[in-house]
Design an enzyme around this catalytic site. Structure first.
Site, short mmCIF file in Angstrom:
data_model
loop_
_atom_site.label_atom_id
_atom_site.label_comp_id
_atom_site.label_asym_id
_atom_site.label_seq_id
_atom_site.Cartn_x
_atom_site.Cartn_y
_atom_site.Cartn_z
N ASN A 209 -3.88 -37.55 0.71
CA ASN A 209 -2.94 -36.43 0.84
C ASN A 209 -3.66 -35.12 0.62
OD1 ASN A 209 -2.89 -35.79 -2.09
ND2 ASN A 209 -2.10 -37.89 -2.18
N ASP A 278 1.51 -43.33 -2.81
CA ASP A 278 2.57 -44.30 -3.12
C ASP A 278 2.24 -45.68 -2.56
OD1 ASP A 278 4.21 -42.54 -4.53
OD2 ASP A 278 4.94 -41.67 -2.65
N LYS A 288 -15.64 -51.62 10.04
CA LYS A 288 -14.85 -50.58 10.70
C LYS A 288 -13.92 -51.18 11.77
CE LYS A 288 -15.26 -46.35 13.30
NZ LYS A 288 -16.04 -45.69 14.30
N PHE A 320 4.54 -34.30 -12.72
CA PHE A 320 4.69 -33.26 -11.71
C PHE A 320 5.62 -33.77 -10.64
CE2 PHE A 320 1.74 -29.61 -12.10
CZ PHE A 320 1.21 -29.92 -13.35
O1 C5P Z 1 7.44 -40.14 -7.67
P1 C5P Z 1 6.53 -39.01 -7.47
O2 C5P Z 1 5.23 -39.38 -6.79
O3 C5P Z 1 7.13 -37.79 -6.87
O4 C5P Z 1 6.17 -38.58 -8.98
C1 C5P Z 1 5.25 -37.61 -9.29
C2 C5P Z 1 4.73 -37.80 -10.69
O5 C5P Z 1 4.47 -39.18 -10.96
C3 C5P Z 1 3.40 -37.12 -10.81
O6 C5P Z 1 3.24 -36.71 -12.16
C4 C5P Z 1 2.43 -38.21 -10.44
O7 C5P Z 1 1.14 -37.99 -10.96
C5 C5P Z 1 3.07 -39.45 -11.03
N1 C5P Z 1 2.80 -40.68 -10.27
C6 C5P Z 1 2.21 -41.75 -10.90
N2 C5P Z 1 1.94 -42.89 -10.19
C7 C5P Z 1 2.27 -42.99 -8.89
C8 C5P Z 1 2.90 -41.90 -8.24
C9 C5P Z 1 3.14 -40.76 -8.97
O8 C5P Z 1 1.92 -41.68 -12.09
N3 C5P Z 1 2.00 -44.09 -8.25
#
Ligand code: C5P
Length: 401
Positions: A209, A278, A288, A320
């Protein structure tokens, strides 16, 4: 402004030393108590009397002088200093400090002090650019020394290039900034994550990202400046590791999770500024993937664990929320679902804040649902506002224990 702060001004043998007399005078005028320590070669350029005349205090120059008080001089000078500034700092002094040589009063003091140390190098351009000097500066930077880069221009030796002592205003501003920063995170271990994660598809491709890591790095820098022990767990970013911060580089969400779980064991707070992917490909191809392989047919994604939700240790948890719609509702529901103490919500749809820029406009929301909308400000200022809350919450926790 610098009322009663004790500043140890170390001066070494460079022609730029005449500017240090002015610096000592300005610091004294601002209310600082300036202890000047001169090296032997410094005394060849300027006499101790010049400094004494502007600081109205004793000037120190030799380990073996009869001490004024019955204390061990280099230790008492090191302990009473709120900050050590070496301006000008010669290549020789920088080399001694980088290797821990303590063969004169000033180098002994630097080895013995716990105060922040600021170096303003001044020397010939070739000496400055020499790899040895650059390596020494890098080593010192990594140990948490602040270095004010020299300016470029005509040097006393006739050469042109980098090596001229930085501007007095810049040195003054750095001193004031350092002394004014509250040391309210001393003794606290803060774990901060930064950057995006990369989830490999094959050896040359990944899912990632746009996170630049700037917010997390600003937090690490601010927490360090406030006296915290900082562990920065960083995804791949294009930023130098902040001095005095333990940086752990990771690539994937799973690696980040392992690093976080390890680091929070002895931490007081976890601030997850990282944009964790995610999803990840269920399996990264060993070689590759070719166009003809029709990647869309076998690119299966699986969910990554939610790292912050899985942290069960008694640490303060700050998350965040980068949102492009329903910012507040989403942020509030994340506080609940992830067990956070508070969340930093930012609207990533505006292009003057958010991803890959130096500024951010955020809203801080706590468990009780109270919100504070901060105006557009630098990420470093945002970091300090977040840390103000961390300090307050850590204090209430301590009271509760
Ligand atoms: O659910 P979302 O990705 O919007 O949540 C954001 C917060 O959760 C951020 O603080 C991010 O670092 C944390 N996060 C996490 N593990 C993930 C996804 C997000 O700790 N897999």
């Amino acid at each position: 402004m610098l009322g009663q702060k004790v500043l140890l001004l170390g001066v070494t043998g460079s022609i730029a030393i005449y500017k240090a007399v002015d610096l000592a005078s300005k610091l004294t005028q601002r209310g600082a108590l300036v202890d000047v320590v001169m090296t032997q070669s410094a005394t060849r350029f300027v006499t101790p009397l010049s400094f004494r005349s502007v600081t109205h205090r004793q000037v120190y120059k030799d380990m073996w002088d009869e001490p004024v008080e019955l204390e061990i001089e280099h230790i008492s000078l090191a302990e009473r200093a709120n900050m050590v500034v070496i301006a000008p700092a010669t290549a020789n002094m920088i080399a001694k400090l980088a290797t821990g040589i303590a063969d004169d009063l000033l180098s002994c003091i630097v080895l013995a002090t716990k105060a922040p140390v600021l170096l303003a190098p001044a020397m010939n351009v070739n000496m400055y650019e020499n790899h040895v000097t650059q390596d020494n500066l890098a080593k010192l930077r990594a140990r948490g020394f602040k270095i004010i880069e020299p300016g470029t221009g005509i040097l006393a030796c006739g050469a042109t290039g980098a090596g001229r002592l930085a501007d007095m205003e810049q040195i003054m501003a750095t001193i004031v900034e350092t002394l004014e920063t509250p040391q309210d995170l001393t003794g606290q271990h803060i774990v901060i994550t930064a950057g995006g994660t990369q989830e490999p598809i094959d050896p040359v491709r990944h899912i990632s990202n746009r996170s630049s890591g700037k917010m997390g790095y600003a937090l690490a820098q601010a927490a360090r400046d406030r006296g915290a022990e900082v562990s920065l767990i960083s995804g791949p970013v294009n930023l130098p590791g902040p001095a005095g911060v333990r940086v752990l580089c990771v690539q994937t969400a799973l690696q980040m999770k392992d690093a976080v779980m390890q680091a929070v064991r002895n931490a007081d707070a976890l601030i997850m500024a990282a944009a964790v992917a995610d999803y990840r490909p269920a399996e990264a191809a060993a070689s590759k993937i070719k166009k003809e392989d029709q990647a869309e047919k076998f690119l299966h994604l699986v969910r990554n664990p939610d790292i912050i939700s899985e942290v069960k240790e008694e640490v303060l948890k700050v998350g965040f929320a980068a949102e492009s719609e329903d910012l507040l509702e989403n942020a509030i529901s994340k506080i609940q679902s992830k067990g956070l103490d508070f969340i930093v919500a930012n609207d990533i749809t505006s292009n003057d804040s958010g991803f890959d820029v130096d500024n951010n406009r955020v809203t801080l929301i706590d468990r009780q649902g109270s919100r504070e909308d901060l105006p557009l400000m630098s990420k470093l200022d945002v970091a300090h506002r977040i840390l103000d809350r961390v300090v307050a919450l850590l204090a209430t926790r301590e009271l509760g224990n």
